[in-house]
Design a protein around this motif. Structure first.
Motif, mmCIF file in Angstrom:
data_model
loop_
_atom_site.group_PDB
_atom_site.id
_atom_site.type_symbol
_atom_site.label_atom_id
_atom_site.label_comp_id
_atom_site.label_asym_id
_atom_site.label_seq_id
_atom_site.Cartn_x
_atom_site.Cartn_y
_atom_site.Cartn_z
ATOM 1 N N UNK A 5 61.411 26.689 52.461
ATOM 2 C CA UNK A 5 60.465 26.082 51.522
ATOM 3 C C UNK A 5 59.469 25.178 52.251
ATOM 4 N N UNK A 6 59.967 24.356 53.193
ATOM 5 C CA UNK A 6 59.072 23.466 53.927
ATOM 6 C C UNK A 6 58.072 24.261 54.770
ATOM 7 N N UNK A 7 58.512 25.389 55.323
ATOM 8 C CA UNK A 7 57.606 26.215 56.123
ATOM 9 C C UNK A 7 56.470 26.754 55.263
ATOM 10 N N UNK A 8 56.812 27.264 54.088
ATOM 11 C CA UNK A 8 55.782 27.816 53.202
ATOM 12 C C UNK A 8 54.877 26.704 52.686
ATOM 13 N N UNK A 9 55.436 25.562 52.352
ATOM 14 C CA UNK A 9 54.615 24.449 51.882
ATOM 15 C C UNK A 9 53.663 23.963 52.968
ATOM 16 N N UNK A 10 54.121 23.990 54.215
ATOM 17 C CA UNK A 10 53.250 23.564 55.321
ATOM 18 C C UNK A 10 52.082 24.526 55.496
ATOM 19 N N UNK A 11 52.304 25.786 55.145
ATOM 20 C CA UNK A 11 51.256 26.801 55.302
ATOM 21 C C UNK A 11 50.336 26.876 54.086
ATOM 22 N N UNK A 12 50.692 26.161 53.028
ATOM 23 C CA UNK A 12 49.873 26.143 51.811
ATOM 24 C C UNK A 12 49.641 24.690 51.391
ATOM 25 N N UNK A 13 48.974 23.915 52.236
ATOM 26 C CA UNK A 13 48.859 22.466 51.965
ATOM 27 C C UNK A 13 48.022 22.132 50.740
ATOM 28 N N UNK A 14 47.154 23.055 50.296
ATOM 29 C CA UNK A 14 46.256 22.732 49.188
ATOM 30 C C UNK A 14 46.988 22.681 47.855
ATOM 31 N N UNK A 15 48.116 23.341 47.729
ATOM 32 C CA UNK A 15 48.837 23.362 46.470
ATOM 33 C C UNK A 15 48.220 24.336 45.474
ATOM 34 N N UNK A 16 48.734 24.349 44.243
ATOM 35 C CA UNK A 16 48.256 25.327 43.252
ATOM 36 C C UNK A 16 46.825 25.033 42.796
ATOM 37 N N UNK A 17 46.095 26.061 42.432
ATOM 38 C CA UNK A 17 44.724 25.871 41.925
ATOM 39 C C UNK A 17 44.772 25.348 40.489
ATOM 40 N N UNK A 18 43.646 24.820 39.973
ATOM 41 C CA UNK A 18 43.630 24.331 38.589
ATOM 42 C C UNK A 18 43.693 25.483 37.590
ATOM 43 N N UNK A 19 44.215 25.202 36.414
ATOM 44 C CA UNK A 19 44.325 26.220 35.380
ATOM 45 C C UNK A 19 45.739 26.758 35.319
ATOM 46 N N UNK A 20 46.291 26.844 34.075
ATOM 47 C CA UNK A 20 47.682 27.270 33.923
ATOM 48 C C UNK A 20 47.893 28.689 34.419
#
Length: 411
Positions: free
Chosen positions: A43-58
């Protein structure tokens, strides 16, 4: 500071846990804890590779989170396998038995044991069915040091039988096809390793024996041994200068520039005219970690991949770091001189004190580059590059600082 390779580093740790550690754990709480570690690392590896987080909008977030969890699940579902060169030493006994058929058909290998901790070369212990004990020293496919067992074989062969305590070299296999890398087969010596690059269990008596062995080594004449043409810098007009320049060229080609390293090379060039011109046999990696011992007695001086013609002060400066933790340096040098070791000036010791940490900084920096560039993502390489490299830069700064005055570091 953001690290663009943090995800890859975490994946390296995860790969090592899954391939090397988890299979050795019993079912129960230990295995459960390992499962939790795997999940966290993935999980930490994937989170490190996606630092921006989820886009806006459900709707967009729903798609992103589904893809995010799918990536984590895919990492955990993949077959457990070490990254990079980690599996190169997993060689079945029958492969070795087949190789020995052309050398000595009486040798049938019954047991293969990989020795942990090799940083630049792999070491494998072989036990034959009839009780013979051998050692294999093998190149890794990606050699961050730029050396090969083929370079050290003629030197060990030349000094074996001349009073120096080295293992008998039996065969050199220059083709990497046999077991994936070139290798030397030695007779196994008695004794255990006397430590690591950073710590040792050696006694003062052992260190005195080690000093006498270095004195013996430094009395060999390169020409008398017949090594001038096969030994690195054996025909150089100034072996030390050739050695320094060789590594400076490799540094500038092999890794990103580091101002501290540039300053150290500049200081060494400035000091070269003041240290004389020695041309003796030098081990090049003469630390206590490359010695075997039984109690207070040295039984073997190992790992000759960095051997070259040069100045004995290089070996002395190299081992001083740990020896001085065991006994007063003056006592070690008294044992060295009593055994016939040549005189060594303070200027030469100062020069090679800086050279020791500079060399180790460059070599560990090569490991960092090898990992960062994807040449070898093994945990061994990751640890050298991400942990040992910064420590060597610290030591280099501490060694260089008292040597220079009002010297600006190159931009």
């Amino acid at each position: 500071m953001n690290d663009p390779l943090l995800g890859e580093k975490l994946r390296s740790i995860l790969a090592a846990v899954r391939a090397d550690l988890k299979p050795q754990l019993p079912q129960g709480n230990e295995r459960l804890r390992c499962d939790l570690i795997e999940m966290m690392l993935a999980r930490l590896a994937v989170e490190a590779e996606e630092p921006a987080g989820p886009p806006p909008g459900v709707a967009a977030e729903a798609a992103w989170r589904s893809a995010h969890e799918d990536r984590i699940a895919a990492i955990l579902a993949a077959p457990a396998a070490p990254a990079g060169s980690g599996a190169e030493l997993e060689i079945p006994a029958d492969i070795f038995t087949g190789w020995f058929a052309d050398k000595d058909a009486s040798i049938a290998i019954a047991k293969v044991t990989t020795v942990p901790g090799g940083r630049s070369k792999g070491t494998i212990l072989l036990d034959s069915a009839d009780g013979r004990q051998l050692v294999v020293r093998r190149d890794f496919t990606a050699a961050v040091t730029g050396t090969s067992v083929a370079d050290e074989f003629p030197v060990i062969r030349a000094v074996h039988g001349k009073g120096l305590r080295v293992p008998e070299p039996l065969w050199l296999e220059e083709s990497p096809q046999a077991i994936g890398g070139r290798f030397i087969v030695f007779e196994r010596l008695a004794g255990t390793s006397m430590g690591t690059l950073f710590s040792t269990d050696a006694t003062p008596a052992f260190c005195r024996d080690f000093a006498a062995e270095l004195a013996k080594l430094h009395q060999y004449d390169v020409d008398d041994l017949g090594l001038a043409d096969s030994l690195l810098y054996g025909r150089a007009d100034h072996p030390v200068r050739a050695h320094i320049e060789s590594y400076e060229v490799r540094y500038r080609k092999g890794m990103a520039p580091v101002p501290l390293i540039d300053a150290a090379f500049a200081w060494l060039h400035d000091q070269l005219p003041h240290i004389g011109n020695e041309r003796r046999l030098v081990h090049g990696d003469a630390g206590l970690h490359n010695s075997l011992g039984l109690g207070d007695r040295l039984t073997g001086l190992l790992d000759w991949e960095f051997t070259h013609a040069g100045d004995p002060a290089e070996d002395l400066a190299y081992c001083r770091f740990l020896v001085s933790r065991v006994m007063p340096w003056a006592e070690f040098m008294a044992a060295y001189h009593a055994a016939g070791g040549p005189a060594v000036s303070d200027a030469r010791m100062a020069f090679f004190t800086v050279w020791r940490t500079l060399l180790l900084s460059v070599l560990t920096g090569f490991a960092r580059h090898s990992y960062d560039s994807g040449v070898d993502r093994d945990l061994r390489i990751a640890t050298i590059g991400c942990n040992t490299f910064p420590k060597q830069l610290r030591d280099l700064a501490n060694d260089l600082a008292p040597m220079i005055s009002n010297m600006e570091m190159p931009a």
